[in-house]
Design an enzyme around this catalytic site. Structure first.
Site, PDB file in Angstrom:
ATOM      1  N   ASP A   2     -43.658  18.612  65.719  1.00  7.94           N
ATOM      2  CA  ASP A   2     -43.957  19.496  64.590  1.00  7.94           C
ATOM      3  C   ASP A   2     -45.435  19.858  64.529  1.00  7.94           C
ATOM      4  O   ASP A   2     -45.813  21.011  64.318  1.00  7.94           O
ATOM      5  CB  ASP A   2     -43.538  18.832  63.269  1.00  7.94           C
ATOM      6  N   ASP A  21     -38.613  14.222  71.176  1.00 13.56           N
ATOM      7  CA  ASP A  21     -40.092  14.169  71.249  1.00 13.56           C
ATOM      8  C   ASP A  21     -40.621  12.748  71.336  1.00 13.56           C
ATOM      9  O   ASP A  21     -41.455  12.431  72.176  1.00 13.56           O
ATOM     10  CB  ASP A  21     -40.770  14.980  70.133  1.00 13.56           C
TER      11      ASP A  21
HETATM   12  C1  GLA Z   1     -38.721  15.585  62.582  1.00 13.65           C
HETATM   13  C2  GLA Z   1     -39.894  14.875  63.266  1.00 13.65           C
HETATM   14  C3  GLA Z   1     -40.085  15.365  64.709  1.00 13.65           C
HETATM   15  C4  GLA Z   1     -38.771  15.345  65.484  1.00 13.65           C
HETATM   16  C5  GLA Z   1     -37.636  15.978  64.670  1.00 13.65           C
HETATM   17  C6  GLA Z   1     -36.305  15.835  65.329  1.00 13.65           C
HETATM   18  O1  GLA Z   1     -39.012  16.928  62.409  1.00 13.65           O
HETATM   19  O2  GLA Z   1     -41.090  15.103  62.542  1.00 13.65           O
HETATM   20  O3  GLA Z   1     -41.079  14.594  65.338  1.00 13.65           O
HETATM   21  O4  GLA Z   1     -38.444  14.042  65.889  1.00 13.65           O
HETATM   22  O5  GLA Z   1     -37.544  15.422  63.371  1.00 13.65           O
HETATM   23  O6  GLA Z   1     -36.247  16.554  66.501  1.00 13.65           O
END
Ligand code: GLA
Length: 391
Positions: free
Chosen positions: A172, A36
Site C-alpha cells: 500500500d 506482499d
Molecule cells: C492490506 C495490507 C497490505 C496487503 C493487503 C492484502 O492492504 O496493508 O500490505 O497485505 O492487505 O493484499
C-alpha cells in the site's frame, strides 16, 4: 475540497500561510493479495482519491496537527524526544510517522500540519497508507531528509507495523509513493522493483465498497501472516515466495490445515499475478476473468478473508456481466471493497444490479466509484502563494 480552499483553512487555523503541500493517493489492488509480506508479487494501481498535507515549519519542536475531516479536533506532540501514542486515532498515524523517521535517525523540527483526505475510510482502499506516505513526504521535504520513494514507503510501513500494530506488507505504501496515472504497477516485493503496466482503455475500473462493518481486522490479518510464516519455516524456505506446489504437497502432513491453505493461496496467487500482466495490458477480459475469479475463490476458501457481503457483491457483478466483465475482492479483506472490470457501457447495469440486489441480500447499501488511476506522491513548495481568501 480544492487546494486553494485548504490553503485558506490552513491560514485561518495557523495565522500564517502553508509553505509546502504533499499529496499521496489511496490504491486499489488488481491482483496479488497478501503476497506482499511473503515477498512475492502484487499489482496495485494508485487512485485519484488522495490525502493532502499542508505544512509550515515552526520555531519550536512542536508538531501541531489539524484535520479537515475531523473538525474541532487536533493533536500535538514534541519531536527530538520519545514520541508515544496519544488519544487521537488519526493523530497517532502522524505520531507514528514522526517516531519512525526519528528512530531511523532523521532529525525533525516543529511543524504545523493540516490534513484533508477524500480516500474512503474502512473501504480497503488504503487511506492509512495515503496518510503515512503524505506525512512522511512532508517531513522529508520540510527537513531535507533526502529519502527516495522506496524509503518513504518503507518508513510508512514501519509506522504501521511498529506504532499502529498492524503487520502489513509494503504494497500500500509503495503504490501510494510510486503510482503512475494510467498504469498499475507490477511490484516484486522482495527487490521492491516495479514495472508500469498500462491500464486497458476498453474496460472501466469500478470499485464497490461493501460498507460491511469491519471487526477484529488487525488481529485476523496478523494471524494470517503468522500462519504464512510458520508454513514457510516448515517448508524450509525463507518466505512462501520461494515455495512451490510440489514442495507444499510433499510437506502437507507436517502443516496444520490452516497453514496448508494459507500457503496454497500464496503460491497460486503469485503465479496468477504474473499471468495477469499481459491480460491487463491487452484488455483481454477472458484472461482477466480467469485469474481474478480464481484469486477471489482462493481468498474465500484458502485464505478465508472474504465475508458474505463481499462474496455477494462479487456474485452480483459476475452474474450481471457474464463473460463481459469480472469482479473480485480487493485489499485486506474482512469486508472492504471489491474491484470490477467491465465495458464502460455496462457500468450502469452493474449499478442497477447492486442497488436492487445488495440491500435485499445483505441488509447494507454499497458505494460505487467508477475510478481512474492516479499519480503517486507529489510534494511541492508553496512559498509563492500570496495567502488570499482567508476570510
Ligand atoms: C492490506 C495490507 C497490505 C496487503 C493487503 C492484502 O492492504 O496493508 O500490505 O497485505 O492487505 O493484499
Amino acid at each position: 475540497m480544492n487546494t486553494d480552499e485548504l490553503k485558506s483553512e490552513f491560514e485561518r487555523i495557523f495565522q500564517q500561510p502553508a509553505q509546502g503541500c504533499a499529496r499521496a493517493p489511496g490504491r486499489v489492488n488488481l491482483i496479488g493479495e497478501f503476497t506482499d509480506y511473503n515477498l512475492g508479487y502484487v499489482m496495485p494501481a494508485a487512485l485519484e482519491f488522495c490525502t493532502t498535507v499542508l505544512y509550515r515549519k515552526r520555531d519550536d519542536n512542536r508538531v501541531v496537527v489539524y484535520s479537515h475531516n475531523y473538525p474541532g479536533e487536533s493533536d500535538s506532540f514534541s519531536v527530538g524526544t520519545e514520541i508515544v501514542a496519544g488519544e487521537s486515532q488519526w493523530g497517532n498515524y502522524v505520531r507514528g510517522c514522526a517516531a519512525t523517521v526519528q528512530a531511523d535517525g532523521g532529525v525533525l523540527g516543529g511543524l504545523d500540519i493540516l490534513i484533508a483526505s477524500d480516500v474512503p475510510q474502512g473501504a480497503g482502499l488504503s487511506s492509512s497508507a495515503a496518510l503515512e506516505v503524505s506525512v512522511i513526504g512532508a517531513l522529508n521535504h520540510a527537513f531535507g531528509l533526502g529519502y527516495s520513494l522506496e524509503k518513504i514507503a518503507t518508513l510508512g510501513q514501519s509506522a504501521e507495523n511498529d506504532f499502529m500494530g498492524c503487520s502489513c506488507g509494503i504494497m500500500d505504501q509503495l503504490i501510494s509513493a510510486k503510482g503512475q496515472a494510467g498504469h498499475a504497477l507490477l511490484i516484486d516485493c522482495r527487490s521492491l522493483e516495479s514495472n508500469a503496466v498500462a491500464m486497458p482503455d476498453n474496460l472501466a475500473l469500478v470499485i464497490i465498497n461493501s460498507n460491511y462493518p469491519r471487526k477484529l481486522v488487525d488481529s485476523e490479518y496478523n494471524q494470517r501472516r503468522q500462519d504464512c510464516e510458520t508454513a514457510a519455516q516448515k517448508l524450509g524456505v525463507e518466505t512462501l515466495r520461494d515455495a512451490d506446489l510440489a514442495t507444499l504437497e510433499q510437506a502437507k502432513d507436517s502443516l496444520s490445515a490452516d497453514e496448508y491453505k494459507r500457503a496454497h493461496h500464496i503460491i497460486t496467487e503469485n503465479a496468477r499475478v504474473l499471468a495477469t500482466v499481459g491480460a491487463l495490458q491487452s484488455g483481454d477480459i477472458k484472461a482477466l476473468a480467469e485469474s481474478m475469479t480464481s484469486s477471489h475463490q482462493s481468498l474465500q476458501r484458502d485464505f478465508e478473508v472474504t465475508v458474505p457481503a463481499t462474496d455477494t457483491l462479487v456474485e452480483i457483478c459476475n452474474s450481471v456481466l457474464g463473460e463481459r466483465g469480472v469482479a473480485r475482492m480487493t485489499g485486506g479483506g474482512f469486508g472492504g471493497a471489491i474491484v470490477c472490470f467491465c465495458p464502460p457501457e455496462d457500468v450502469e447495469l452493474v449499478k442497477i444490479a447492486v442497488a436492487e440486489q445488495y440491500p435485499q441480500k445483505c441488509g447494507l447499501e454499497a458505494d460505487i466509484y467508477v475510478c481512474k488511476t492516479g499519480a503517486g506522491l507529489q510534494v511541492e513548495s508553496l512559498k509563492g502563494w500570496s495567502g488570499h481568501g482567508n476570510g
